[in-house]
Write an enzyme that holds these catalytic residues in place. Structure first.
Site, PDB file in Angstrom:
ATOM      1  N   HIS A  13     -76.591 -64.415   4.067  1.00 52.87           N
ATOM      2  CA  HIS A  13     -76.843 -62.973   4.063  1.00 52.87           C
ATOM      3  C   HIS A  13     -76.570 -62.477   2.637  1.00 52.87           C
ATOM      4  O   HIS A  13     -75.739 -63.054   1.930  1.00 52.87           O
ATOM      5  CB  HIS A  13     -75.856 -62.337   5.047  1.00 52.87           C
ATOM      6  CG  HIS A  13     -76.071 -60.890   5.335  1.00 52.87           C
ATOM      7  ND1 HIS A  13     -75.602 -59.912   4.509  1.00 52.87           N
ATOM      8  CD2 HIS A  13     -76.679 -60.261   6.366  1.00 52.87           C
ATOM      9  CE1 HIS A  13     -75.908 -58.724   5.015  1.00 52.87           C
ATOM     10  NE2 HIS A  13     -76.564 -58.906   6.148  1.00 52.87           N
ATOM     11  N   ASP A  72     -68.321 -67.097   6.422  1.00 50.32           N
ATOM     12  CA  ASP A  72     -68.790 -65.814   6.924  1.00 50.32           C
ATOM     13  C   ASP A  72     -69.015 -65.970   8.431  1.00 50.32           C
ATOM     14  O   ASP A  72     -69.978 -66.609   8.862  1.00 50.32           O
ATOM     15  CB  ASP A  72     -70.098 -65.463   6.187  1.00 50.32           C
ATOM     16  CG  ASP A  72     -70.807 -64.271   6.790  1.00 50.32           C
ATOM     17  OD1 ASP A  72     -70.371 -63.773   7.832  1.00 50.32           O
ATOM     18  OD2 ASP A  72     -71.826 -63.845   6.201  1.00 50.32           O
ATOM     19  N   GLN A 115     -71.685 -63.686  12.462  1.00 49.43           N
ATOM     20  CA  GLN A 115     -72.556 -63.961  13.620  1.00 49.43           C
ATOM     21  C   GLN A 115     -71.954 -65.007  14.555  1.00 49.43           C
ATOM     22  O   GLN A 115     -72.625 -65.436  15.492  1.00 49.43           O
ATOM     23  CB  GLN A 115     -73.931 -64.445  13.141  1.00 49.43           C
ATOM     24  CG  GLN A 115     -74.699 -63.431  12.327  1.00 49.43           C
ATOM     25  CD  GLN A 115     -75.191 -62.243  13.156  1.00 49.43           C
ATOM     26  OE1 GLN A 115     -75.246 -62.300  14.398  1.00 49.43           O
ATOM     27  NE2 GLN A 115     -75.521 -61.152  12.500  1.00 49.43           N
ATOM     28  N   LYS A 138     -70.020 -56.310  15.407  1.00 53.19           N
ATOM     29  CA  LYS A 138     -70.872 -57.348  16.001  1.00 53.19           C
ATOM     30  C   LYS A 138     -70.124 -58.076  17.110  1.00 53.19           C
ATOM     31  O   LYS A 138     -70.597 -59.060  17.657  1.00 53.19           O
ATOM     32  CB  LYS A 138     -71.319 -58.339  14.923  1.00 53.19           C
ATOM     33  CG  LYS A 138     -72.222 -57.716  13.853  1.00 53.19           C
ATOM     34  CD  LYS A 138     -72.607 -58.738  12.803  1.00 53.19           C
ATOM     35  CE  LYS A 138     -73.106 -58.114  11.521  1.00 53.19           C
ATOM     36  NZ  LYS A 138     -74.472 -57.632  11.586  1.00 53.19           N
ATOM     37  N   CYS A 160     -81.784 -59.100   5.495  1.00 47.85           N
ATOM     38  CA  CYS A 160     -80.838 -59.230   4.370  1.00 47.85           C
ATOM     39  C   CYS A 160     -80.669 -60.689   3.947  1.00 47.85           C
ATOM     40  O   CYS A 160     -79.574 -61.126   3.572  1.00 47.85           O
ATOM     41  CB  CYS A 160     -79.472 -58.624   4.692  1.00 47.85           C
ATOM     42  SG  CYS A 160     -79.539 -56.870   4.987  1.00 47.85           S
TER      43      CYS A 160
HETATM   44  N1  PMP Z   1     -73.079 -61.919   7.165  1.00 46.90           N
HETATM   45  C1  PMP Z   1     -73.918 -62.089   8.182  1.00 46.90           C
HETATM   46  C2  PMP Z   1     -74.290 -63.487   8.589  1.00 46.90           C
HETATM   47  C3  PMP Z   1     -74.435 -60.986   8.857  1.00 46.90           C
HETATM   48  O1  PMP Z   1     -75.266 -61.154   9.870  1.00 46.90           O
HETATM   49  C4  PMP Z   1     -74.048 -59.682   8.446  1.00 46.90           C
HETATM   50  C5  PMP Z   1     -74.592 -58.444   9.132  1.00 46.90           C
HETATM   51  N2  PMP Z   1     -75.951 -58.483   9.368  1.00 46.90           N
HETATM   52  C6  PMP Z   1     -73.162 -59.562   7.392  1.00 46.90           C
HETATM   53  C7  PMP Z   1     -72.699 -60.698   6.771  1.00 46.90           C
HETATM   54  C8  PMP Z   1     -72.690 -58.217   6.897  1.00 46.90           C
HETATM   55  O2  PMP Z   1     -71.916 -57.617   7.870  1.00 46.90           O
HETATM   56  P1  PMP Z   1     -71.434 -56.106   7.701  1.00 46.90           P
HETATM   57  O3  PMP Z   1     -72.665 -55.312   7.369  1.00 46.90           O
HETATM   58  O4  PMP Z   1     -70.867 -55.745   9.033  1.00 46.90           O
HETATM   59  O5  PMP Z   1     -70.437 -56.067   6.605  1.00 46.90           O
END
Ligand code: PMP
Length: 409
Positions: A126, A203, A206, A229, A367
């Site tokens: 991401h 990270d 997910q 999430k 993203c």
């Molecule tokens: N890493 C991953 C794999 C994600 O899916 C996301 C959110 N789509 C993020 C980071 C960022 O998370 P947040 O916007 O809640 O900080």
């Protein structure tokens, strides 16, 4: 004994937002990768905090402040137990995954990296696990190196092994890809990292909503995730770090709470985890997240893991039957993320037609623009499933796609 379908219906009853109509159709919510809905328990816990205790923490000036502090610190312990950390001091509250990664980049990164050092990220990250490292590279002269992704969406472990060398100081990878669903082999990555004495950040944005995570067993150095999430409130997140690493890191933001003593001659910093928590924290958010975790722990998680597997298998099967679908991400180990293209149609158009039928999916690059470039696609349609989705909803998605096909092709 209740069957799975009945059990899922019971769970659905705990989530009020699932029971509404969108565009005149019953909502089918398949955008859980973006954010999950919240159970009544979480909504009520936040409201109850504001209705009653609502005081600032760590001030100790009055009874309600003591109560707020107790609930806030109990929430930290709930998170600690949930991810198997040794001490509550290793749990730092953040705004979310993004802030957790930025914190590590700005503190551990600036202290430990210099010109010539390398940071490995995977090709499926991401943007929040790419850009903070790019910024750090600009500041320190370190270099960002990318672990390749195979055609089926798996991480290229041979390619990874070839990249390992003494200059690699940090490996930052996602546990589960938000755009492919791939579950990465963190134990294998950590094993190789240890030989090289590289630090590992995972990270978990997910991952935590889909299966149990034990940071001690995984032996990762840093693990980050977002509350929203994981059935909890937005604006709340967690950075786990090993105590010895967190202790050596300089503070992130300066302000109240993070100091031990402040004078114009100089300031000394607070102990963990407060050193990293400047300013009034998201108290209700921490309580809401802890409530979400307790809610999840009260469910039959083994059954839910199986249920999510059956949802994704069903989606793959229906895709094969429908035809004209290109699935992006077919790793053998994958979470309930179904990312695809309807051949001949733009993902945004497919998303709009599904939305008209009350089916919420996400379309675009998720993203993960470098990953989209790797697969040479402008973006995908992503149906991301959660514990409360049903096989009927997956059927409805494919009925919706059949209609989209008639309309668009
Ligand atoms: N890493 C991953 C794999 C994600 O899916 C996301 C959110 N789509 C993020 C980071 C960022 O998370 P947040 O916007 O809640 O900080």
């Amino acid at each position: 004994m209740t069957n799975t379908a009945d059990y899922i219906q019971q769970i659905r009853n705990d989530f009020p937002a699932l029971h509404q109509e969108v565009n005149g159709k019953p909502l089918i919510y398949l955008d859980n990768g973006a954010t999950t809905h919240k159970p009544n328990a979480v909504i009520e816990a936040e409201a109850e905090f504001y209705r009653t205790v609502n005081s600032n923490v760590h001030r100790g000036a009055h009874k309600l402040s003591d109560l707020a502090t107790e609930q806030f610190e109990n929430a930290r312990r709930t998170v600690q137990e949930f991810i198997g950390a040794i001490k509550p001091e290793e749990i730092v509250w953040t705004r979310g995954t993004t802030e957790g990664i930025n914190l590590v980049a700005a503190t551990w990164g600036r202290k430990n990296l210099s010109k010539g050092d390398r940071i490995l990220v995977s090709g499926m990250e991401h943007h929040s696990n790419i850009v903070p490292w790019q910024m750090l590279c600009e500041q320190t002269g370190a270099e960002l190196v990318v672990i390749p992704v195979l055609d089926n969406g798996e991480l290229d472990l041979n390619g990874f092994a070839e990249l390992m060398e003494p200059r690699v100081k940090l490996i930052a990878v996602t546990h589960v890809s938000n755009a492919l669903g791939t579950v990465n082999p963190i134990p294998d990555i950590v094993r190789m990292a240890r030989i090289n004495e590289s630090v590992v950040l995972v990270d978990g944005a997910q991952a935590v909503a889909h299966f149990d995570v034990d940071v001690l067993q995984l032996d990762v150095d840093f693990y980050v995730f977002s509350s929203h999430k994981l059935f909890g409130p937005t604006g709340m997140g967690v950075l786990y770090g090993k105590e010895e690493l967190l202790n050596e890191m300089p503070p992130y933001q300066g302000g109240g709470e993070m100091i031990e003593h402040c004078s114009f001659d100089g300031t000394t910093y607070n102990v963990l985890p407060y050193k990293f928590e400047a300013g009034t924290p998201n108290i209700a958010g921490a309580i809401g997240l802890a409530t979400a975790i307790k809610y999840l722990k009260g469910l039959d998680r083994k059954l839910l893991v199986k249920h999510e597997e059956s949802l994704i298998q069903h989606a793959h099967q229906l895709a094969a039957e429908l035809g004209g679908i290109r699935i992006i991400g077919e790793a053998p180990k994958k979470a309930s993320v179904f990312s695809f293209l309807l051949e001949g149609a733009h993902p945004a158009d497919v998303g709009t037609l599904l939305d008209q039928q009350g089916i919420a999916v996400r379309t675009g690059h998720h993203c993960t623009m470098p990953l989209m470039a790797r697969f040479d696609v402008p973006g995908t349609v992503r149906a991301s499933m959660s514990i409360y989705n049903t096989l009927d909803e997956v059927d409805a998605l494919f009925k919706g796609l059949e209609k989209a096909k008639m309309f668009l092709l």
